[in-house]
Design an enzyme around this catalytic site. Structure first.
Site, PDB file in Angstrom:
ATOM      1  N   GLY A 172       0.843  -1.206   0.000  1.00 48.32           N
ATOM      2  CA  GLY A 172       0.000   0.000   0.000  1.00 48.32           C
ATOM      3  C   GLY A 172       0.865   1.237   0.000  1.00 48.32           C
ATOM      4  O   GLY A 172       2.036   1.192  -0.392  1.00 48.32           O
ATOM      5  N   ASN A 173       0.291   2.351   0.402  1.00 46.09           N
ATOM      6  CA  ASN A 173       1.067   3.589   0.498  1.00 46.09           C
ATOM      7  C   ASN A 173       0.479   4.472   1.589  1.00 46.09           C
ATOM      8  O   ASN A 173      -0.475   4.090   2.249  1.00 46.09           O
ATOM      9  CB  ASN A 173       1.131   4.296  -0.862  1.00 46.09           C
ATOM     10  CG  ASN A 173      -0.249   4.601  -1.388  1.00 46.09           C
ATOM     11  OD1 ASN A 173      -0.982   5.388  -0.811  1.00 46.09           O
ATOM     12  ND2 ASN A 173      -0.631   3.952  -2.492  1.00 46.09           N
ATOM     13  N   TYR A 174       1.047   5.657   1.742  1.00 47.93           N
ATOM     14  CA  TYR A 174       0.707   6.506   2.897  1.00 47.93           C
ATOM     15  C   TYR A 174      -0.531   7.373   2.713  1.00 47.93           C
ATOM     16  O   TYR A 174      -0.833   8.205   3.556  1.00 47.93           O
ATOM     17  CB  TYR A 174       1.884   7.433   3.206  1.00 47.93           C
ATOM     18  CG  TYR A 174       3.125   6.722   3.664  1.00 47.93           C
ATOM     19  CD1 TYR A 174       3.127   6.014   4.860  1.00 47.93           C
ATOM     20  CD2 TYR A 174       4.290   6.773   2.914  1.00 47.93           C
ATOM     21  CE1 TYR A 174       4.280   5.368   5.295  1.00 47.93           C
ATOM     22  CE2 TYR A 174       5.443   6.138   3.341  1.00 47.93           C
ATOM     23  CZ  TYR A 174       5.434   5.441   4.534  1.00 47.93           C
ATOM     24  OH  TYR A 174       6.556   4.815   4.962  1.00 47.93           O
TER      25      TYR A 174
END
Ligand code: PMT
Length: 402
Positions: free
Chosen positions: A208-210
């Site tokens: 995923g990412n932030y």
């Protein structure tokens, strides 16, 4: 734009309360129906008689009229209002509004108000720059309230600095612009994507990412406030829209986001692709937790995810507007322009992770909007709620050209 609008004007106990008489007069002159609510302290600075004469309505200050027992319903007032304006707003009232301290008619009405709320702070410069005031103002902003920034100049203390309530003419202008914008996207269907996508590795892990969703949700809220019908296709985030009319479709992976976007896009006038879509997904998803001790894992084979913006770009019909984002760490402008062309976008919103306060998770962002004719507008660092306004102003301009 103010003709026939119901305005609740909250007046608090500061010296700038004397300016509220002009504010009421200007609002009434513009055709608004004004109901004044005063805090008990406000009456030390200006009389209810002046304000009721100018507004043509009895001023409300207490929860009920002592001699008749008539109850003043803050709920009814909150529902009646098309807008609530608190001017002047003292540090104390701002703190109460920010923290839900409902010990007077003004704050209870504020807490019941469904309409947009405008707050025009007025106080001495040291109070204005105190961390508690700044925090409370930013809390109010985070609730979607509009702050009408105080001006700089000589204050009641004779000190010079920021804290003078904005002039009544400018407060009326801010309301007028708001109501004009409120209608600017009426009749438009807008698709917004937001948040990250999660690409499963096994039942407990993902790529995923932030992304927090803050930027996309701010755009969705702002578009709904301007009258658009909004569908927000969102990856996993922990926030919800402030505008109840926003329809949220929750997805997890890029593939799911693509499927929902393809479903909604044909009916949309505008699509704004704010999501941070994972570019890759594991080729295989284990249906059981991969155990370090037994199965182990040395590497994860990845496959490219679909490019959602480019897919929509390839299907774009005449009159549809497609807006992309570019999150860059280097060679920002060139990379953004390349994406603009490749994905067949009408404009791209560039934000760079090199700028402090911009990009993932922050409450602020600093953007540049780039257009296919190589023109560009650079904006200051500001709250994401205001960035959303800038983006939708730019989109509205594109709609006019269409
Ligand atoms: O959510 P926040 O914490 O508030 O952070 C906001 C943000 C940083 C996520 C947002 O401002 C932002 O920059 N979003 C785009 C992030 C991104 O993935 O940028 P990109 O340069 O990789 O992608 C370019 C465009 O193509 C974007 O519109 C993206 O949504 C889209 N895209 C990208 C990859 C992909 N597979 N499909 C896509 O549709």
């Amino acid at each position: 734009m103010l003709k026939g609008k119901h305005i609740v004007l909250g007046i608090t106990g500061g010296i700038a309360a004397y300016k509220s008489a002009s504010l009421v007069r200007l609002l009434v002159k513009a055709g608004a129906d004004v109901q004044v609510i005063m805090t008990p302290n406000a009456k030390e600075f200006i009389t209810p008689l002046t304000l009721s004469t100018l507004s043509g309505k009895p001023v409300i200050s207490e929860f009920f009229t002592a001699n008749t027992g008539e109850w003043h319903s803050h709920v009814d007032l909150g529902l009646w209002a098309d807008a609530m304006v608190v001017a002047p707003a003292t540090a104390s009232t701002i703190a109460k509004m920010a923290n839900g301290v409902a010990d007077n008619m003004l704050v209870t009405t504020y807490l019941s108000a469904k309409a947009p709320v405008f707050v025009a702070p007025a106080m001495d410069l040291d109070m204005m720059r105190h961390p508690s005031t700044l925090r409370n103002i930013s809390l109010l902003q985070s609730y979607g309230n509009h702050i009408i920034e105080p001006a700089e100049g000589e204050l009641a203390s004779h000190l010079v600095g920021k804290g003078r309530m904005e002039e009544p003419e400018n407060i009326v202008k801010a309301l007028d612009t708001f109501f004009e914008k409120e209608l600017s996207l009426k009749g438009k269907k807008i698709l917004v994507t937001a948040g990250p996508t999660y690409e499963k590795i096994d039942p407990v892990r993902f790529i995923g990412n932030y992304s927090s969703g803050k930027m996309g949700y701010a755009i969705a809220d702002c578009a709904a406030a301007r009258g658009a019908e909004v569908v927000l296709i969102s990856g996993p985030v922990s926030i919800i829209p402030t505008q109840p009319s926003v329809r949220v479709v929750k997805v997890e992976s890029a593939k799911e986001m693509l499927a929902e976007c393809e479903r909604a896009y044909p009916d949309c006038n505008i699509a704004i692709m704010t999501a941070a879509v994972a570019d890759y997904a594991p080729t295989e998803v284990s249906d059981k937790k991969i155990k370090r001790e037994t199965t182990g894992i040395d590497s994860i084979a990845l496959i490219k995810n679909p490019d959602i913006a480019a897919t929509l770009g390839s299907k774009k019909k005449d009159g549809q507007i497609l807006v992309g984002f570019a999150l860059e760490t280097d060679n920002e402008i060139n990379n953004a322009l390349e994406k603009l062309g490749r994905k067949n976008l009408d404009m791209i919103v560039l934000n760079s992770l090199r700028v402090a306060g911009a990009g993932f998770r922050t409450d602020t962002n600093k953007i540049s909007i780039c257009y296919p004719d190589n023109t560009r507008t650079d904006y200051d660092l500001k709250p994401k709620t205001e960035v959303a306004e800038d983006i939708l102003d730019a989109v509205t301009e594109l709609c006019k050209k269409d």
